[in-house]
Write an enzyme that holds these catalytic residues in place. Structure first.
Site, mmCIF file in Angstrom:
data_model
loop_
_atom_site.group_PDB
_atom_site.id
_atom_site.type_symbol
_atom_site.label_atom_id
_atom_site.label_comp_id
_atom_site.label_asym_id
_atom_site.label_seq_id
_atom_site.Cartn_x
_atom_site.Cartn_y
_atom_site.Cartn_z
ATOM 1 N N HIS A 13 0.815 -1.261 -0.093
ATOM 2 C CA HIS A 13 -0.148 -0.108 0.096
ATOM 3 C C HIS A 13 0.774 1.149 -0.159
ATOM 4 O O HIS A 13 0.443 2.357 0.235
ATOM 5 C CB HIS A 13 -0.931 -0.079 1.291
ATOM 6 C CG HIS A 13 -2.310 -0.375 0.893
ATOM 7 N ND1 HIS A 13 -3.512 -0.182 1.635
ATOM 8 C CD2 HIS A 13 -2.849 -1.091 -0.187
ATOM 9 C CE1 HIS A 13 -4.425 -0.478 0.848
ATOM 10 N NE2 HIS A 13 -4.218 -1.430 -0.011
ATOM 11 N N CYS A 14 2.018 1.051 -0.150
ATOM 12 C CA CYS A 14 2.997 2.369 -0.073
ATOM 13 C C CYS A 14 3.826 2.704 -1.476
ATOM 14 O O CYS A 14 3.471 3.622 -2.129
ATOM 15 C CB CYS A 14 4.078 2.025 1.110
ATOM 16 S SG CYS A 14 3.137 1.456 2.553
ATOM 17 N N ILE A 15 4.621 1.821 -1.637
ATOM 18 C CA ILE A 15 5.560 2.216 -2.992
ATOM 19 C C ILE A 15 4.813 2.153 -4.244
ATOM 20 O O ILE A 15 5.122 3.179 -4.920
ATOM 21 C CB ILE A 15 6.656 1.214 -2.988
ATOM 22 C CG1 ILE A 15 7.356 0.803 -1.707
ATOM 23 C CG2 ILE A 15 7.731 1.403 -4.056
ATOM 24 C CD1 ILE A 15 7.812 2.058 -1.113
#
Ligand code: SAJ
Length: 451
Positions: free
Chosen positions: A281-283
């Site tokens: 859910h980040c990069i």
């Protein structure tokens, strides 16, 4: 830059002078997901923590002592439950606290546009329970300016004034799922705030449980520091993926190249590794928060957006490798492909935005039979329905191609001879340099010399 670390005089005095479990600080964590729950447990070792979440399923599960976050075991959760940690769906708990920390998701929509609805909803709920003296902190990763432009105006709907009646801070979460070395307590914590007074309070709060607290000049700087971290990672992963695509065509093994380049003097080359894509859910998401904001202020963030395109292309590249490998050996509709690894990174069970799921759907669109084995993931959902994990043997029986999407530790000890004996067509497509010698297989590797 001041640092309050364990072992410093003032820190130890705080601990020594406190009679546990007397409440030292009263904290409300808003959002008990993979960021909020570990943070709540870290604080609950020392303070009184109310965990507020809109999901009654999550709260019931926690109240029954069940953790749904891999990095938080029952052993960690249960001693805290109802002694210093109180999960609840009742937002009134905020009024009993001095600190309110927002840990909600910051997703994108299909057009890769930031979706702040969870941050907005949390801020609106807090504004109805806000009281003088509260310090409200945002931890969700977002574009610089969110706290001042979105959160504060919503909180001030309470009639109270930020920086005067209540404090505001920003401290980016740095949760790294599945990383046994770095926990909440030993991961350095960047903090920024609206006023100097708020900064002193946020430092005191986090340094009570976190070893290394790093104050920065303001809210925007703290927000920007996290975006830089994840944009840096996304861009470097895109660079190495592009190098892999080039070197494949030149017959150069990128994994050996990375090893060689890593021998340079420290900090001159930070190794990143190619793969079948970028998940979590980040990069894959955070960089678009910055490029969207940049566009708003008249700058086209070409490098950031291009990196996203290159990383998003990798599942397709892997598909083409599989189709190419099957060509002349099996009709696609009669082919069976076995996916090893569906989590978005190694040694975890998390499948959010996993490139393996994208690859499975692409293969299913070609009417190829797809099965998977992942020691960490029991079942998955794709556009074509739910899939249950198969055992190693069952999944490779009569298979025409094994695809390694991730380098789970368990895969290193697979018996390749056994796998080959069970397969129909001995093809391996290796997305993460899992297989060192593939004797007897048709072997294709991302960033490898493919015959
Ligand atoms: N990946 C590669 N090549 C690499 C590194 C990663 O293809 O060299 C892929 C992984 O396979 C995975 C994705 O990128 O699919 C993300 O992997 P990750 O290791 O970056 O893990 P996350 O997303 O769980 O955690 C990241 C971390 N950010 C950085 O390392 C800068 C973590 O520290 C952050 O706290 C987290 O994002 C977050 O919450 O922002």
């Amino acid at each position: 830059m001041t640092e309050l670390t364990r072992g410093s005089q003032s820190f130890d005095n705080k601990i020594k002078n406190r009679i546990p479990p007397a409440p030292y600080m009263k904290i409300c964590i808003v959002g008990l997901g993979y960021v909020g729950l570990p943070l709540a447990c870290a604080f609950a070792n020392l303070h009184t923590v109310y965990g507020y979440d809109v999901s009654s399923d999550k709260i019931t599960s926690l109240q029954e002592g069940h953790s749904y976050i891999e990095d938080i075991s029952q052993k960690t959760l249960r001693p805290l439950l109802n002694t210093s940690f109180f999960p609840t769906t009742d937002p009134c708990c905020m009024e009993a606290c001095d600190y309110i920390i927002i840990c909600v998701p910051t997703p994108l929509d299909k057009k890769k546009t930031p979706q702040l609805e969870y941050v907005i909803a949390a801020s609106e709920t807090i504004s109805t329970h806000l009281k003088k003296g509260h310090l409200v902190i945002l931890e969700s990763t977002t574009y610089p300016g969110t706290t001042e432009e979105v959160v504060i105006p919503l909180l001030e709907k309470s009639g109270l004034k930020a920086g005067k009646d209540f404090g505001v801070g920003y401290s980016p979460e740095r949760i790294d799922p599945g990383n046994p070395r770095f926990t909440v307590e030993n991961t350095p914590k960047v903090v920024g705030a609206l006023t100097d007074h708020d900064l002193a309070r946020i430092i005191e709060l986090y340094s009570s449980v976190i070893k290394n607290v790093i104050p920065v000049k303001d809210l925007k700087t703290a927000e920007a520091s996290k975006i830089l971290e994840n944009v840096f990672r996304a861009v470097n992963i895109a660079l190495i993926n592009e190098m892999a695509l080039i070197f494949e065509r030149m017959g150069i093994d990128i994994w050996e190249v990375i090893k060689a380049a890593s021998s340079k003097k420290p900090n001159s080359f930070m190794p990143h590794f190619p793969g079948v894509g970028v998940g979590g859910h980040c990069i894959p998401l955070d960089p678009y928060y910055l490029s969207w904001k940049a566009k708003k202020i008249g700058h086209l963030a070409r490098l950031i957006e291009l990196s996203g395109e290159i990383n998003d292309y990798m599942p397709l590249h892997t598909l083409y490798m599989i189709l190419n490998a099957l060509k002349g050996k099996r009709r696609l509709e009669d082919s069976k492909v076995t996916i090893f690894g569906v989590a978005y990174k190694k040694n975890i069970s998390d499948t959010r935005e996993s490139p393996a799921l994208q690859l499975i759907e692409l293969l299913q669109d070609y009417h190829i039979q797809v099965v998977y084995h992942d020691p960490h993931v029991d079942h998955i959902h794709t556009r074509h329905g739910m899939m249950k994990r198969q055992s190693v043997e069952e999944s490779v029986t009569h298979s025409d191609c094994i695809v390694f999407t991730i380098d789970h530790a368990e895969f290193a000890s697979l018996d390749l001879n056994l796998l080959r004996s069970l397969m129909r067509t001995p093809i391996i497509v290796d997305g993460k340099n899992v297989v060192q010698s593939a004797g007897g297989f048709f072997y294709y590797g991302i960033g490898k010399v493919n015959v």
